[in-house]
Design a protein around this motif. Structure first.
Motif, PDB file in Angstrom:
ATOM      1  N   ASP A   1     -32.689-100.294 -61.739  1.00  0.00           N
ATOM      2  CA  ASP A   1     -32.317-101.394 -62.624  1.00  0.00           C
ATOM      3  C   ASP A   1     -32.618-101.000 -64.074  1.00  0.00           C
ATOM      4  O   ASP A   1     -33.753-100.625 -64.388  1.00  0.00           O
ATOM      5  CB  ASP A   1     -33.103-102.656 -62.251  1.00  0.00           C
ATOM      6  CG  ASP A   1     -32.582-103.897 -62.939  1.00  0.00           C
ATOM      7  OD1 ASP A   1     -32.518-103.897 -64.188  1.00  0.00           O
ATOM      8  OD2 ASP A   1     -32.250-104.868 -62.244  1.00  0.00           O
ATOM      9  N   PRO A   2     -31.634-101.053 -64.967  1.00  0.00           N
ATOM     10  CA  PRO A   2     -31.827-100.603 -66.348  1.00  0.00           C
ATOM     11  C   PRO A   2     -32.874-101.400 -67.123  1.00  0.00           C
ATOM     12  O   PRO A   2     -33.457-100.892 -68.085  1.00  0.00           O
ATOM     13  CB  PRO A   2     -30.439-100.744 -66.988  1.00  0.00           C
ATOM     14  CG  PRO A   2     -29.664-101.635 -66.092  1.00  0.00           C
ATOM     15  CD  PRO A   2     -30.262-101.520 -64.718  1.00  0.00           C
TER      16      PRO A   2
ATOM     17  N   PRO B   1     -42.058-106.675 -67.140  1.00  0.00           N
ATOM     18  CA  PRO B   1     -40.692-106.157 -67.000  1.00  0.00           C
ATOM     19  C   PRO B   1     -40.236-106.014 -65.540  1.00  0.00           C
ATOM     20  O   PRO B   1     -39.044-106.088 -65.258  1.00  0.00           O
ATOM     21  CB  PRO B   1     -40.748-104.796 -67.698  1.00  0.00           C
ATOM     22  CG  PRO B   1     -41.833-104.963 -68.717  1.00  0.00           C
ATOM     23  CD  PRO B   1     -42.862-105.826 -68.022  1.00  0.00           C
ATOM     24  N   GLN B   2     -41.175-105.843 -64.622  1.00  0.00           N
ATOM     25  CA  GLN B   2     -40.816-105.715 -63.211  1.00  0.00           C
ATOM     26  C   GLN B   2     -40.280-107.030 -62.626  1.00  0.00           C
ATOM     27  O   GLN B   2     -39.652-107.014 -61.577  1.00  0.00           O
ATOM     28  CB  GLN B   2     -42.017-105.256 -62.384  1.00  0.00           C
ATOM     29  CG  GLN B   2     -42.441-103.837 -62.684  1.00  0.00           C
ATOM     30  CD  GLN B   2     -43.640-103.461 -61.852  1.00  0.00           C
ATOM     31  OE1 GLN B   2     -44.777-103.689 -62.245  1.00  0.00           O
ATOM     32  NE2 GLN B   2     -43.378-102.896 -60.672  1.00  0.00           N
ATOM     33  N   VAL B   3     -40.557-108.140 -63.306  1.00  0.00           N
ATOM     34  CA  VAL B   3     -40.027-109.427 -62.855  1.00  0.00           C
ATOM     35  C   VAL B   3     -38.992-109.940 -63.863  1.00  0.00           C
ATOM     36  O   VAL B   3     -38.704-111.132 -63.927  1.00  0.00           O
ATOM     37  CB  VAL B   3     -41.148-110.469 -62.589  1.00  0.00           C
ATOM     38  CG1 VAL B   3     -41.994-110.034 -61.393  1.00  0.00           C
ATOM     39  CG2 VAL B   3     -42.007-110.717 -63.818  1.00  0.00           C
ATOM     40  N   GLY B   4     -38.456-109.023 -64.676  1.00  0.00           N
ATOM     41  CA  GLY B   4     -37.366-109.349 -65.580  1.00  0.00           C
ATOM     42  C   GLY B   4     -37.772-109.998 -66.891  1.00  0.00           C
ATOM     43  O   GLY B   4     -36.928-110.525 -67.605  1.00  0.00           O
ATOM     44  N   VAL B   5     -39.065-109.965 -67.226  1.00  0.00           N
ATOM     45  CA  VAL B   5     -39.564-110.555 -68.468  1.00  0.00           C
ATOM     46  C   VAL B   5     -40.007-109.418 -69.385  1.00  0.00           C
ATOM     47  O   VAL B   5     -40.981-108.722 -69.081  1.00  0.00           O
ATOM     48  CB  VAL B   5     -40.740-111.530 -68.207  1.00  0.00           C
ATOM     49  CG1 VAL B   5     -41.261-112.113 -69.516  1.00  0.00           C
ATOM     50  CG2 VAL B   5     -40.315-112.635 -67.246  1.00  0.00           C
ATOM     51  N   LEU B   6     -39.302-109.233 -70.491  1.00  0.00           N
ATOM     52  CA  LEU B   6     -39.604-108.104 -71.386  1.00  0.00           C
ATOM     53  C   LEU B   6     -40.676-108.462 -72.403  1.00  0.00           C
ATOM     54  O   LEU B   6     -40.462-108.438 -73.615  1.00  0.00           O
ATOM     55  CB  LEU B   6     -38.334-107.605 -72.063  1.00  0.00           C
ATOM     56  CG  LEU B   6     -37.410-106.816 -71.146  1.00  0.00           C
ATOM     57  CD1 LEU B   6     -36.102-106.485 -71.836  1.00  0.00           C
ATOM     58  CD2 LEU B   6     -38.093-105.545 -70.657  1.00  0.00           C
TER      59      LEU B   6
ATOM     60  N   LYS C   1     -32.309 -91.928 -53.475  1.00  0.00           N
ATOM     61  CA  LYS C   1     -32.598 -92.693 -52.252  1.00  0.00           C
ATOM     62  C   LYS C   1     -32.606 -94.191 -52.539  1.00  0.00           C
ATOM     63  O   LYS C   1     -32.097 -94.983 -51.744  1.00  0.00           O
ATOM     64  CB  LYS C   1     -33.953 -92.275 -51.666  1.00  0.00           C
ATOM     65  CG  LYS C   1     -33.934 -90.936 -50.976  1.00  0.00           C
ATOM     66  CD  LYS C   1     -35.310 -90.611 -50.427  1.00  0.00           C
ATOM     67  CE  LYS C   1     -35.352 -89.226 -49.802  1.00  0.00           C
ATOM     68  NZ  LYS C   1     -36.714 -88.888 -49.345  1.00  0.00           N
ATOM     69  N   LEU C   2     -33.185 -94.586 -53.680  1.00  0.00           N
ATOM     70  CA  LEU C   2     -33.219 -96.001 -54.035  1.00  0.00           C
ATOM     71  C   LEU C   2     -31.817 -96.540 -54.321  1.00  0.00           C
ATOM     72  O   LEU C   2     -31.478 -97.661 -53.938  1.00  0.00           O
ATOM     73  CB  LEU C   2     -34.131 -96.231 -55.247  1.00  0.00           C
ATOM     74  CG  LEU C   2     -35.626 -96.127 -54.940  1.00  0.00           C
ATOM     75  CD1 LEU C   2     -36.428 -96.000 -56.224  1.00  0.00           C
ATOM     76  CD2 LEU C   2     -36.094 -97.331 -54.142  1.00  0.00           C
TER      77      LEU C   2
END
Length: 178
Positions: free
Chosen positions: A11-12, A50-55, A161-162
């Motif tokens: 995910d970018p 950031p891993q939960v989409g919060v920068l 692989k991901l």
């Protein structure tokens, strides 16, 4: 509290630099609590916003061996002030790269400054697994994944692989036929 969805590589959004938090207020405290709930449920020992989409520059960490001895750390704007020259190696994994692990070498000890859940500036020293986990989560705030510390061959193998696993989740009929 709420369990949040965890982004997975490639995910970018995981490669973007997070913005500083101006103040730890009720919204940031809620984010920290939600991140802890998400981390414990995963299960994991660290999670970056950031891993939960919060920068935003927020991390949570708890390397306690079990729930009864939980010692969660909530950190906003963590920064490493000092690190030891002595290095340590841990077999690191990541909630954003599920089921993938690799040995990563990092400084064994760090001193970190951060804003805690009460909006107080704190400093602490950490060593061993806690130091590694804090460095790993701060990397996320800078758009760096643990695989970025590996050789390009190992990194690309894990990311391929991901990507393949992600495609098979999106298009299960196609993956079964291939």
């Amino acid at each position: 509290m709420a369990k949040l969805p965890i982004l997975t590589a490639p995910d970018p959004r995981l490669k973007r630099r997070a913005k500083s938090v101006e103040k730890v207020d009720a919204r940031i405290r809620q984010l920290m609590d939600d991140m802890l709930e998400t981390m414990y449920a995963a299960p994991g020992i660290g999670l970056a916003a950031p891993q939960v989409g919060v920068l935003e520059r927020v991390i949570v960490v708890d390397v306690s061996p079990d729930e009864e001895e939980a010692q969660p750390l909530r950190m906003a704007n963590p920064e490493i002030l000092w690190h030891s020259e002595e290095l340590g190696t841990y077999d690191e994994g990541c909630l954003s790269l599920p089921e993938h692990y690799a040995e990563v070498e990092r400084p064994k000890q760090v001193r970190v400054r951060f804003i805690d859940q009460d909006n107080e500036i704190r400093e602490m020293e950490a060593d061993g697994l806690l130091a590694t986990c804090i460095q790993h989560e701060i990397d996320h705030l800078n758009g760096t994944l643990f695989v970025d510390h590996l050789s390009s061959l190992k990194r690309n193998m894990i990311l391929r692989k991901l990507t393949k696993a992600r495609k098979s989740e999106q298009f299960p009929a196609y993956a079964a036929a291939s």
